[in-house]
Write a protein that holds these residues in place. Structure first.
Motif, short mmCIF file in Angstrom:
data_model
loop_
_atom_site.label_atom_id
_atom_site.label_comp_id
_atom_site.label_asym_id
_atom_site.label_seq_id
_atom_site.Cartn_x
_atom_site.Cartn_y
_atom_site.Cartn_z
N LEU A 107 65.27 46.36 60.24
CA LEU A 107 64.57 45.12 59.92
C LEU A 107 65.00 44.56 58.57
O LEU A 107 65.21 43.36 58.43
CB LEU A 107 63.05 45.37 59.90
CG LEU A 107 62.45 45.92 61.20
CD1 LEU A 107 60.97 46.22 61.03
CD2 LEU A 107 62.66 44.92 62.33
N SER A 115 63.53 43.81 55.88
CA SER A 115 62.71 42.72 55.40
C SER A 115 61.27 43.18 55.34
O SER A 115 60.77 43.82 56.28
CB SER A 115 62.84 41.50 56.32
OG SER A 115 61.76 40.61 56.14
N THR A 124 58.50 41.32 55.40
CA THR A 124 57.63 40.65 56.37
C THR A 124 57.93 41.11 57.80
O THR A 124 57.01 41.22 58.62
CB THR A 124 57.77 39.12 56.28
OG1 THR A 124 59.14 38.75 56.39
CG2 THR A 124 57.22 38.63 54.95
N ARG A 125 59.18 41.38 58.10
CA ARG A 125 59.49 41.91 59.44
C ARG A 125 58.81 43.25 59.64
O ARG A 125 58.30 43.54 60.73
CB ARG A 125 61.00 42.04 59.62
CG ARG A 125 61.75 40.71 59.70
CD ARG A 125 63.23 40.94 59.70
NE ARG A 125 63.98 39.72 59.40
CZ ARG A 125 65.24 39.71 58.97
NH1 ARG A 125 65.91 40.85 58.83
NH2 ARG A 125 65.85 38.56 58.71
N TYR A 151 55.97 44.03 62.34
CA TYR A 151 56.22 45.13 63.28
C TYR A 151 54.97 45.99 63.36
O TYR A 151 54.54 46.40 64.46
CB TYR A 151 57.41 45.96 62.81
CG TYR A 151 57.85 47.00 63.82
CD1 TYR A 151 58.75 46.69 64.84
CD2 TYR A 151 57.36 48.31 63.75
CE1 TYR A 151 59.13 47.64 65.77
CE2 TYR A 151 57.74 49.27 64.67
CZ TYR A 151 58.63 48.93 65.68
OH TYR A 151 59.01 49.88 66.60
N GLU A 209 53.57 34.26 60.07
CA GLU A 209 54.06 34.69 61.39
C GLU A 209 55.14 33.76 61.94
O GLU A 209 56.01 34.19 62.69
CB GLU A 209 52.90 34.79 62.37
CG GLU A 209 53.27 35.55 63.64
CD GLU A 209 52.04 36.04 64.40
OE1 GLU A 209 52.18 37.00 65.18
OE2 GLU A 209 50.96 35.46 64.22
N HIS A 210 55.12 32.49 61.55
CA HIS A 210 56.09 31.53 62.07
C HIS A 210 57.37 31.50 61.23
O HIS A 210 58.29 30.74 61.52
CB HIS A 210 55.47 30.13 62.09
CG HIS A 210 55.07 29.63 60.72
ND1 HIS A 210 54.03 30.18 60.02
CD2 HIS A 210 55.58 28.64 59.95
CE1 HIS A 210 53.90 29.55 58.86
NE2 HIS A 210 54.83 28.61 58.80
N ASP A 224 60.63 33.64 59.02
CA ASP A 224 61.42 34.87 58.92
C ASP A 224 61.94 34.94 57.50
O ASP A 224 62.99 34.38 57.18
CB ASP A 224 62.56 34.87 59.94
CG ASP A 224 63.37 36.17 59.88
OD1 ASP A 224 62.82 37.19 59.42
OD2 ASP A 224 64.55 36.16 60.29
N SER A 266 63.67 36.67 54.65
CA SER A 266 64.59 37.78 54.39
C SER A 266 64.80 37.93 52.90
O SER A 266 64.56 37.02 52.10
CB SER A 266 65.94 37.52 55.09
OG SER A 266 66.53 36.33 54.61
#
Length: 388
Positions: A106, A108, A110-111, A115, A213-214, A216, A218
């Protein structure tokens, strides 16, 4: 020539206000009077998800988990997201600990958080984020609840030093004290919001999902994106110095340079959020957004200090009176810095380390030179006791 003069003046003002702005906020804080601290609620325990993110390093995880299992609280589950980690030696028999290893890397924060959210065992009401090198005070969740139960949707605790075994670690801890005082206690006390610190922070699950949530996000800096999203929606981020997380301070120069390079990179990436919040605050007469916008515009500490000294020296040649103004502003900054230390329970080792501030700043200048390539470095800072 007149255009150059005005540009020169504007640039100096944009940097110089950072020297005195903390003291201005402190004066407002004093005039408002000491805020009345809310009492602990007698409401039933809220259900927490504690998300622990680990990237490549797992050595410190058992101590982190032991600390979390010692919380004086019963209604929580711990989700460990071991991203790109060898988990063969990790065994947590307690059913409250859920060990997750993503199939794909991932890389990241936030990822990793989402998860964990997708693997929640039950619909938790609140979540809190803990780093893989943190320890927590046993009353951590109870102290967060004090502010959640007052209606806040986001709360930032305080990160205290877990180690002060080197001069760099002491200076890093001193820097944190400065920011906790002005960006936490004072900023929240004047009616704005505390800045987010990356860990030791908690949110309602609904708000966290709504904000990120919307997206990504990185690289480093998810906390910058998150705090902007929260405040632009009209919420305040509460601060409590009683919800304590013990954080591993950077002890080695190579760690410091790589860590600060990532942080500097995130400021350049996200500082324009400050203009948006100031504009939004003016349009909606929102004090929280207006004040916090100036905080987002502020460069890292060493950048505006170095620039201030340069401007003072240049003005010695072209505008001596302006040079005197810079000197006074720098003195006020030093006074403000010492005020933060004196107002906090500062370890004597931190005071002794202050003579090494010039070398600390040199390391950060090196970090500035590496900032453009910062995302090529590991997303995690390796500390003493961590895997090499």
């Amino acid at each position: 020539m007149t255009v150059f003069y005005y540009l020169w003046a504007i640039v100096q003002i944009c940097i110089g206000y950072n020297l005195v702005f903390p003291l201005v906020l402190w004066v407002i804080y004093l005039l408002k009077g000491k805020p009345t601290l809310p009492n602990r609620s007698t409401a039933p325990e809220a259900d927490y998800a504690i998300i622990v993110t680990a990237y490549e390093q797992t050595t410190l995880l058992p101590k982190v988990v032991d600390s979390l299992l010692a919380l004086h609280y019963s209604n929580y589950l711990i989700y460990i997201v071991a991203d790109k980690c060898d988990i063969s030696n990790l065994h947590f028999p307690d059913p409250r600990v859920i060990l997750l290893r993503p199939e794909q890397v991932l890389a990241s924060n936030t990822r990793s958080h989402f998860y964990a959210i997708r693997h929640f065992r039950r619909p938790h009401e609140r979540l809190t984020i803990i780093d893989s090198d943190n320890l927590v005070d046993p009353q951590y969740l109870n102290e967060l609840n004090v502010y959640f139960d007052q209606g806040f949707q986001a709360v930032q605790g305080i990160r205290e030093a877990k180690n002060m075994n080197t001069t760099l670690a002491c200076l890093d801890a001193g820097r944190d004290i400065y920011y906790h005082f002005y960006d936490g206690k004072v900023l929240f006390g004047v009616g704005s919001s505390a800045t987010l610190a990356g860990s030791g922070m908690a949110f309602t699950v609904r708000l966290y999902r709504e904000c990120l949530e919307h997206l990504d996000v990185s690289g480093a800096g998810f906390d910058k994106v998150l705090q902007y999203a929260i405040i632009s929606r009209g919420y305040r981020i509460a601060f409590t110095d009683k919800a304590i997380v013990y954080d591993e301070k950077t002890a080695k120069s190579d760690q410091l340079v790589k860590q600060r390079a990532r942080w500097i990179n995130t400021w350049f990436k996200y500082f324009t959020y400050g203009f948006k919040l100031i504009g939004k605050g003016i349009r909606s007469f929102n004090w929280n957004q207006f004040v916090f916008g100036f905080i987002l515009l502020r460069p890292p500490l060493f950048i505006f200090l170095v620039l201030s000294v340069i401007f003072m020296l240049v003005n010695l040649l072209i505008a001596p009176l302006a040079s005197l103004s810079w000197l006074i502003s720098l003195i006020l900054f030093v006074v403000g810095f010492l005020l933060a230390l004196i107002s906090s329970e500062t370890d004597p080792r931190i005071y002794r380390s202050l003579v090494n501030i010039p070398s600390f700043m040199m390391y950060q200048i090196l970090a500035l030179l590496k900032a453009r390539k910062a995302n090529k470095y590991s997303v995690a800072t390796k500390h003493e006791g961590s895997e090499s």
